[in-house]
Design a protein around this motif. Structure first.
Motif, PDB file in Angstrom:
ATOM      1  N   ARG A 126       0.780  -1.260  -0.107  1.00 55.10           N
ATOM      2  CA  ARG A 126      -0.045  -0.133  -0.033  1.00 55.10           C
ATOM      3  C   ARG A 126       0.848   1.322   0.160  1.00 55.10           C
ATOM      4  NH1 ARG A 126      -4.526   0.192   4.586  1.00 55.10           N
ATOM      5  NH2 ARG A 126      -2.953   1.204   5.755  1.00 55.10           N
ATOM      6  N   ARG A 127       1.836   1.133   0.847  1.00 55.15           N
ATOM      7  CA  ARG A 127       2.726   2.436   0.913  1.00 55.15           C
ATOM      8  C   ARG A 127       3.832   2.540  -0.340  1.00 55.15           C
ATOM      9  NH1 ARG A 127       3.790   5.966   4.511  1.00 55.15           N
ATOM     10  NH2 ARG A 127       5.824   5.909   4.523  1.00 55.15           N
ATOM     11  N   CYS A 128       4.672   1.132  -0.470  1.00 55.50           N
ATOM     12  CA  CYS A 128       5.792   1.535  -1.287  1.00 55.50           C
ATOM     13  C   CYS A 128       5.293   1.219  -2.866  1.00 55.50           C
ATOM     14  CB  CYS A 128       6.799   0.515  -1.108  1.00 55.50           C
ATOM     15  SG  CYS A 128       7.396   0.733   0.713  1.00 55.50           S
ATOM     16  N   VAL A 129       4.472   0.260  -3.181  1.00 52.75           N
ATOM     17  CA  VAL A 129       3.901   0.219  -4.338  1.00 52.75           C
ATOM     18  C   VAL A 129       3.107   0.975  -5.025  1.00 52.75           C
ATOM     19  CG1 VAL A 129       2.916  -1.483  -5.979  1.00 52.75           C
ATOM     20  CG2 VAL A 129       4.622  -2.290  -4.316  1.00 52.75           C
ATOM     21  N   LEU A 130       2.034   1.682  -4.077  1.00 59.34           N
ATOM     22  CA  LEU A 130       0.849   2.277  -4.572  1.00 59.34           C
ATOM     23  C   LEU A 130       1.033   3.821  -4.355  1.00 59.34           C
ATOM     24  CD1 LEU A 130      -2.432   0.435  -3.508  1.00 59.34           C
ATOM     25  CD2 LEU A 130      -1.142   0.265  -5.771  1.00 59.34           C
ATOM     26  N   GLY A 131       2.055   3.926  -3.039  1.00 57.05           N
ATOM     27  CA  GLY A 131       2.372   5.334  -2.626  1.00 57.05           C
ATOM     28  C   GLY A 131       1.288   5.797  -1.760  1.00 57.05           C
ATOM     29  N   LEU A 132       0.510   5.163  -1.075  1.00 56.32           N
ATOM     30  CA  LEU A 132      -0.519   5.677  -0.215  1.00 56.32           C
ATOM     31  C   LEU A 132      -0.053   6.007   1.126  1.00 56.32           C
ATOM     32  CD1 LEU A 132      -3.717   3.378  -1.315  1.00 56.32           C
ATOM     33  CD2 LEU A 132      -2.909   5.613  -2.257  1.00 56.32           C
ATOM     34  N   THR A 133      -0.751   6.724   1.956  1.00 56.71           N
ATOM     35  CA  THR A 133      -0.426   7.265   3.034  1.00 56.71           C
ATOM     36  C   THR A 133      -1.393   7.166   4.216  1.00 56.71           C
ATOM     37  OG1 THR A 133      -1.019   9.502   2.721  1.00 56.71           O
ATOM     38  CG2 THR A 133       1.121   9.270   2.350  1.00 56.71           C
ATOM     39  N   ALA A 191       9.931   2.958  -6.876  1.00 53.96           N
ATOM     40  CA  ALA A 191       8.522   2.765  -6.103  1.00 53.96           C
ATOM     41  C   ALA A 191       8.266   4.114  -5.542  1.00 53.96           C
ATOM     42  CB  ALA A 191       8.740   1.781  -5.118  1.00 53.96           C
ATOM     43  N   PRO A 192       6.956   4.588  -5.623  1.00 48.22           N
ATOM     44  CA  PRO A 192       6.488   5.959  -5.338  1.00 48.22           C
ATOM     45  C   PRO A 192       6.169   6.085  -3.651  1.00 48.22           C
ATOM     46  CG  PRO A 192       4.535   4.696  -5.742  1.00 48.22           C
ATOM     47  CD  PRO A 192       5.409   3.844  -6.071  1.00 48.22           C
ATOM     48  N   VAL A 193       7.327   5.648  -2.802  1.00 49.45           N
ATOM     49  CA  VAL A 193       7.216   5.634  -1.595  1.00 49.45           C
ATOM     50  C   VAL A 193       6.981   7.092  -0.956  1.00 49.45           C
ATOM     51  CG1 VAL A 193       8.665   5.081   0.528  1.00 49.45           C
ATOM     52  CG2 VAL A 193       9.131   3.668  -1.511  1.00 49.45           C
ATOM     53  N   PRO A 194       6.231   7.277   0.050  1.00 49.43           N
ATOM     54  CA  PRO A 194       5.900   8.454   0.480  1.00 49.43           C
ATOM     55  C   PRO A 194       7.126   9.321   1.321  1.00 49.43           C
ATOM     56  CG  PRO A 194       4.161   7.200   0.943  1.00 49.43           C
ATOM     57  CD  PRO A 194       5.085   6.210   0.305  1.00 49.43           C
ATOM     58  N   ASP A 195       7.324  10.422   1.042  1.00 51.25           N
ATOM     59  CA  ASP A 195       8.556  11.149   1.436  1.00 51.25           C
ATOM     60  C   ASP A 195       8.106  11.605   3.043  1.00 51.25           C
ATOM     61  OD1 ASP A 195      10.997  12.458   1.834  1.00 51.25           O
ATOM     62  OD2 ASP A 195      10.338  14.326   0.737  1.00 51.25           O
ATOM     63  N   ASP A 197       8.820   9.682   7.196  1.00 55.48           N
ATOM     64  CA  ASP A 197       9.768   8.924   8.228  1.00 55.48           C
ATOM     65  C   ASP A 197       8.736   7.649   8.682  1.00 55.48           C
ATOM     66  OD1 ASP A 197       7.859  10.170   9.815  1.00 55.48           O
ATOM     67  OD2 ASP A 197       9.118  10.638  11.443  1.00 55.48           O
ATOM     68  N   ARG A 198       7.700   7.471   7.784  1.00 53.62           N
ATOM     69  CA  ARG A 198       7.016   5.970   8.441  1.00 53.62           C
ATOM     70  C   ARG A 198       7.895   4.863   7.908  1.00 53.62           C
ATOM     71  NH1 ARG A 198       1.875   7.288   9.473  1.00 53.62           N
ATOM     72  NH2 ARG A 198       1.914   5.621  10.618  1.00 53.62           N
ATOM     73  N   TRP A 199       7.331   3.692   8.364  1.00 56.62           N
ATOM     74  CA  TRP A 199       7.983   2.315   7.950  1.00 56.62           C
ATOM     75  C   TRP A 199       7.434   2.076   6.760  1.00 56.62           C
ATOM     76  CZ3 TRP A 199      11.558  -0.080  10.479  1.00 56.62           C
ATOM     77  CH2 TRP A 199      11.779  -1.666  10.016  1.00 56.62           C
ATOM     78  N   PRO A 200       8.132   1.366   5.801  1.00 55.23           N
ATOM     79  CA  PRO A 200       9.896   1.070   6.210  1.00 55.23           C
ATOM     80  C   PRO A 200      10.743   2.101   5.555  1.00 55.23           C
ATOM     81  CG  PRO A 200       9.149  -0.039   3.791  1.00 55.23           C
ATOM     82  CD  PRO A 200       7.674   0.736   4.834  1.00 55.23           C
ATOM     83  N   PRO A 201      11.609   2.459   6.397  1.00 56.31           N
ATOM     84  CA  PRO A 201      12.373   3.702   6.196  1.00 56.31           C
ATOM     85  C   PRO A 201      13.379   3.355   5.091  1.00 56.31           C
ATOM     86  CG  PRO A 201      13.309   2.816   8.272  1.00 56.31           C
ATOM     87  CD  PRO A 201      12.090   2.041   7.695  1.00 56.31           C
ATOM     88  N   TYR A 202      13.882   2.019   4.715  1.00 57.73           N
ATOM     89  CA  TYR A 202      14.787   1.734   3.808  1.00 57.73           C
ATOM     90  C   TYR A 202      14.232   1.581   2.451  1.00 57.73           C
ATOM     91  CZ  TYR A 202      13.579  -2.466   5.915  1.00 57.73           C
ATOM     92  OH  TYR A 202      12.739  -3.609   6.370  1.00 57.73           O
TER      93      TYR A 202
END
Length: 242
Positions: A126-133, A191-195, A197-202
């Motif tokens: 949800r966060r890394c592949v879709l970029g959702l917060t 990947a559209p990882v949200p900018d 400090d949420r998990w996963p940070p790496y």
């Protein structure tokens, strides 16, 4: 560097330890088990991991699909992973009551394992592949560090198997819909990882394919852990009922 010499470590358990670069010289190791991220393991001068990986692929052909970059293979991998969990769910329902909540050797119970995969989906899909917060699902279960820092997660949650499965079904539907339309080019994109400090940070800088791969790898690995522990529970049943 810590050095152990002439120590009796019979029955010792190393959990969540980094043993990179460790050397075991002149040791006696019988009936030992190693579960983890293991690469370049040399035993008596022989690099054994290629043999281990080949045997795992032979036993579990889905691993070949998981490593593929072709959307059709990834769709098939996801179907097989879901079928595996469906079979395991049917199995645990046939076992003594509350088997799904029993822990074996300090590992997560089946319900806790499924809760962890809920968290994996929220984090890596949800966060890394879709970029959702969106907030994490409250019943999700992550490492202690994550449970302490992510306020939406509820460490004291005690959902039933059916409650966790309902969440898992909704998440699976989302992945199936996405996989049905994804293209090879989309998989190679960053990947559209949200900018934040949420998990996963790496995860920042990884490709969509790499983040999806984490979801698939976790699904496969934890299904194996769950089946291993249910096997142990099944062997304990006659003794507990006598």
């Amino acid at each position: 560097m810590r050095r152990f010499e002439d120590e009796d470590l019979t029955g010792a358990e190393f959990r969540e330890c980094d043993l990179s670069g460790a050397r075991l010289v002149g040791v006696v190791m019988r009936n030992a088990e190693i579960d983890g991220l293991v690469t370049h393991l040399v035993v008596n001068g022989v690099e054994v991991m290629p043999y281990v990986e080949a045997e795992l692929d032979r036993r579990h052909p889905v691993r070949l699909l998981i490593r593929s970059d072709e959307p059709a293979d990834l769709r098939q991998a996801w179907r097989q992973l879901r079928e595996g969990w469906a079979t395991t769910t049917k199995r645990v329902r046939s076992m003594p009551e509350n088997s799904e909540h029993h822990s074996v050797d300090g590992e997560w119970s089946m319900v806790e394992t499924l809760r962890h995969l809920v968290f994996v989906h929220d984090s890596w899909f949800r966060r890394c592949v879709l970029g959702l917060t969106e907030p994490f699902t409250a019943m999700g279960l992550g490492p202690p560090l994550v449970m302490d820092r992510e306020n939406e997660l509820e460490p004291s949650a005690r959902p039933s198997l059916d409650e966790v499965l309902a969440v898992r079904d909704r998440q699976a539907s989302g992945i199936e819909t996405w996989l049905a339309e994804v293209t090879p080019d989309q998989l190679t994109q960053t990947a559209p990882v949200p900018d934040d400090d949420r998990w996963p940070p790496y995860a920042k800088g990884r490709t969509v394919r790499q983040c999806l791969g984490t979801v698939l790898d976790e699904e496969w690995a934890h299904h194996g852990f769950c089946e291993r522990d249910l096997d142990k529970l099944s062997r304990q049943e006659p003794a507990s009922g006598s």
